[in-house]
Design a protein around this motif. Structure first.
Motif, short mmCIF file in Angstrom:
data_model
loop_
_atom_site.label_atom_id
_atom_site.label_comp_id
_atom_site.label_asym_id
_atom_site.label_seq_id
_atom_site.Cartn_x
_atom_site.Cartn_y
_atom_site.Cartn_z
N ALA A 36 -10.06 4.83 3.26
CA ALA A 36 -8.41 4.60 2.64
C ALA A 36 -7.49 2.97 2.20
N ARG A 37 -8.61 2.41 2.84
CA ARG A 37 -8.32 1.06 2.77
C ARG A 37 -8.50 0.31 1.14
N ARG A 38 -9.87 0.98 1.18
CA ARG A 38 -9.94 0.94 -0.46
C ARG A 38 -8.81 1.26 -1.72
N LYS A 39 -7.97 1.92 -1.22
CA LYS A 39 -7.68 2.71 -2.33
C LYS A 39 -5.91 2.69 -1.59
N SER A 40 -5.35 1.86 -0.71
CA SER A 40 -4.29 1.74 -0.67
C SER A 40 -3.54 0.96 -1.81
N ARG A 41 -2.09 1.33 -2.17
CA ARG A 41 -1.72 0.56 -2.65
C ARG A 41 -1.17 -0.09 -3.05
N TRP A 42 -1.05 -1.33 -1.65
CA TRP A 42 -0.02 -1.97 -1.30
C TRP A 42 -1.28 -3.14 -1.63
N PHE A 43 -2.63 -3.29 -2.33
CA PHE A 43 -4.11 -3.63 -3.72
C PHE A 43 -3.51 -3.99 -5.02
N THR A 44 -2.33 -2.68 -5.00
CA THR A 44 -1.65 -3.51 -6.67
C THR A 44 -0.03 -3.74 -6.69
N ARG A 45 0.36 -4.39 -5.42
CA ARG A 45 1.29 -4.54 -5.64
C ARG A 45 1.33 -5.99 -5.75
N GLY A 46 2.36 -6.02 -6.91
CA GLY A 46 2.66 -7.51 -7.17
C GLY A 46 2.57 -8.49 -6.44
N TRP A 47 2.51 -8.62 -4.86
CA TRP A 47 2.92 -9.94 -4.46
C TRP A 47 1.59 -9.95 -3.38
N THR A 48 0.47 -8.61 -3.31
CA THR A 48 -1.13 -8.69 -2.96
C THR A 48 -1.21 -9.91 -2.68
N LEU A 49 -1.60 -10.82 -4.08
CA LEU A 49 -2.15 -11.71 -4.80
C LEU A 49 -1.81 -12.74 -3.77
N GLN A 50 -1.04 -13.47 -3.52
CA GLN A 50 -0.02 -15.10 -3.52
C GLN A 50 -0.03 -14.41 -1.00
N GLU A 51 -0.08 -13.38 -1.16
CA GLU A 51 0.23 -12.42 0.49
C GLU A 51 -1.34 -12.60 0.99
N LEU A 52 -1.71 -12.86 -0.19
CA LEU A 52 -3.93 -12.46 0.32
C LEU A 52 -4.02 -14.21 0.68
N LEU A 53 -3.83 -14.71 -0.66
CA LEU A 53 -4.47 -16.23 -0.64
C LEU A 53 -3.53 -17.79 0.32
N ALA A 54 -2.39 -17.34 0.44
CA ALA A 54 -1.18 -18.20 0.98
C ALA A 54 -1.37 -18.66 2.80
N PRO A 55 -0.87 -17.36 2.92
CA PRO A 55 -0.71 -17.85 4.45
C PRO A 55 -2.30 -17.84 5.45
N SER A 56 -2.36 -18.68 6.50
CA SER A 56 -3.62 -19.34 7.20
C SER A 56 -4.27 -17.89 8.15
N SER A 57 -3.06 -16.85 8.42
CA SER A 57 -3.63 -15.78 8.76
C SER A 57 -2.37 -14.33 8.03
N VAL A 58 -3.18 -13.06 7.80
CA VAL A 58 -2.66 -12.36 8.02
C VAL A 58 -3.30 -11.21 8.46
N GLU A 59 -2.72 -10.19 9.69
CA GLU A 59 -2.74 -9.12 9.46
C GLU A 59 -2.58 -7.76 9.17
N PHE A 60 -3.27 -6.44 8.96
CA PHE A 60 -3.37 -5.42 8.86
C PHE A 60 -2.90 -4.37 9.57
N PHE A 61 -1.94 -3.50 9.15
CA PHE A 61 -1.22 -2.05 10.05
C PHE A 61 -1.54 -1.43 9.49
N PHE A 62 -1.84 0.04 10.55
CA PHE A 62 -1.76 1.20 9.40
C PHE A 62 -0.33 1.61 9.45
N SER A 63 0.06 2.65 9.67
CA SER A 63 1.02 3.04 8.99
C SER A 63 1.79 3.20 9.80
N ASN A 64 1.05 3.75 11.02
CA ASN A 64 1.97 4.64 12.39
C ASN A 64 2.16 2.99 13.75
#
Length: 107
Positions: A36-64
């Motif tokens: 499910a994580r591999r297929k998440s639409r989040w990885f196809t968004r335009g902002w995803t690249l900078q959200e992964l590269l720039a911050p020192s800390s990124v936390e991922f949350f389920f839909s719930n």
């Protein structure tokens, strides 16, 4: 925007299409959630690249709202999904990567 994300203390990622129900425990081995994580639409968004590269800390949350994990513990999976080099996910200077490699991450 890259500078804004770089200056952020933490970035939160809400995977609206990756869920678990309230009765399930998120196990230390998150392999059952991997498809499910591999297929998440989040990885196809335009902002995803900078959200992964720039911050020192990124936390991922389920839909719930339950926390899935953070960028550091998901490095390998993030690399496999996006093709972004692990050192880049660890905030190595982007100048260390060829233009061709950096452009491939945007695909």
């Amino acid at each position: 925007m890259l500078r804004w994300y770089r200056d952020a203390v933490k970035c939160y990622v809400y995977l609206s299409d990756v869920s678990t129900n309230d009765h399930d425990e998120v196990s230390a081995s998150l392999q059952s959630w991997e498809p499910a994580r591999r297929k998440s639409r989040w990885f196809t968004r335009g902002w995803t690249l900078q959200e992964l590269l720039a911050p020192s800390s990124v936390e991922f949350f389920f839909s719930n709202g339950k926390q899935l994990d953070d960028k550091r513990s998901l490095e390998r999976l993030l690399h496999e999904i996006t093709g972004i080099a692990v050192p880049a996910l660890q905030r190595a200077p982007l100048a260390e990567f060829s233009i061709h490699e950096r452009m491939s991450w945007a695909k």
